[in-house]
Design an enzyme around this catalytic site. Structure first.
Site, PDB file in Angstrom:
ATOM      1  N   PRO A  41      10.712 -21.991  -0.045  1.00 34.02           N
ATOM      2  CA  PRO A  41      11.232 -23.222  -0.663  1.00 34.02           C
ATOM      3  C   PRO A  41      12.744 -23.439  -0.561  1.00 34.02           C
ATOM      4  O   PRO A  41      13.467 -23.446  -1.561  1.00 34.02           O
ATOM      5  CB  PRO A  41      10.776 -23.093  -2.116  1.00 34.02           C
ATOM      6  N   CYS A  42      13.225 -23.696   0.638  1.00 35.79           N
ATOM      7  CA  CYS A  42      14.649 -23.961   0.840  1.00 35.79           C
ATOM      8  C   CYS A  42      15.070 -25.282   0.187  1.00 35.79           C
ATOM      9  O   CYS A  42      16.254 -25.502  -0.061  1.00 35.79           O
ATOM     10  CB  CYS A  42      14.993 -23.943   2.324  1.00 35.79           C
TER      11      CYS A  42
END
Length: 166
Positions: free
Chosen positions: A117-118
């Site tokens: 989850p950047c």
């Protein structure tokens, strides 16, 4: 390498795998319809995520990158759902507190967005910052997780009028 396209609220997503591990997720339809259990499971988990029923992913992944990039991507996996942190905070989590720009670059090279989850990393002032999938997708993902996104600061407008005498 196997690949498959799945559909999502963000449009088509193309998944890539080698040795039964995900190596990339790309926004867009890049063809390929390999029917392997890994892709079916990834599709199921992504559907659950987009419907608000899943907060973390449990899929075998092997993103290719440097040791530093992999360290940053590992730290991304620890950011809680709906609780974004700043690039500076992420740099502190990987023990390089002054290297937040390098951390930002590693974040931007994440080959498996959403699953790693950047999108949960934002600017220190609370605005979105950047996102390899585009800011509208980042906003969608953060708002899906319940985060209220701050509007981007307005750029100052140049004054017009007047004259320059020659």
């Amino acid at each position: 390498m196997e690949q498959a396209v799945i559909h999502s609220p963000l449009g088509p997503l193309t998944l890539f795998a080698e040795d039964n591990r995900l190596i990339a997720l790309v926004f867009g339809n890049y063809g390929g319809y390999d029917d392997i259990p890994l892709f079916r499971e990834a599709q199921r988990q992504l559907e659950e995520y987009f419907s608000g029923q899943r907060r973390t992913f449990s899929l075998p992944m092997n993103p290719e990158g440097t040791d530093f990039q992999r360290r940053v991507w590992g730290a991304l996996m620890e950011i809680p759902y709906g609780a974004p942190i700043s690039y500076r905070d992420l740099a502190a989590r990987v023990d390089v507190p002054k290297a937040f720009q390098a951390v930002g670059q590693a974040n931007g090279k994440n080959p498996i967005p959403i699953l790693i989850p950047c999108h949960r990393v934002i600017a220190a002032n609370g605005t979105l910052g950047g996102y390899s999938g585009g800011l509208e997708r980042k906003r969608f993902l953060l708002e899906l997780e319940g985060y209220v996104c701050k509007p981007a600061p307005k750029k100052p407008r140049l004054q017009t009028g007047g004259s320059i005498g020659f």
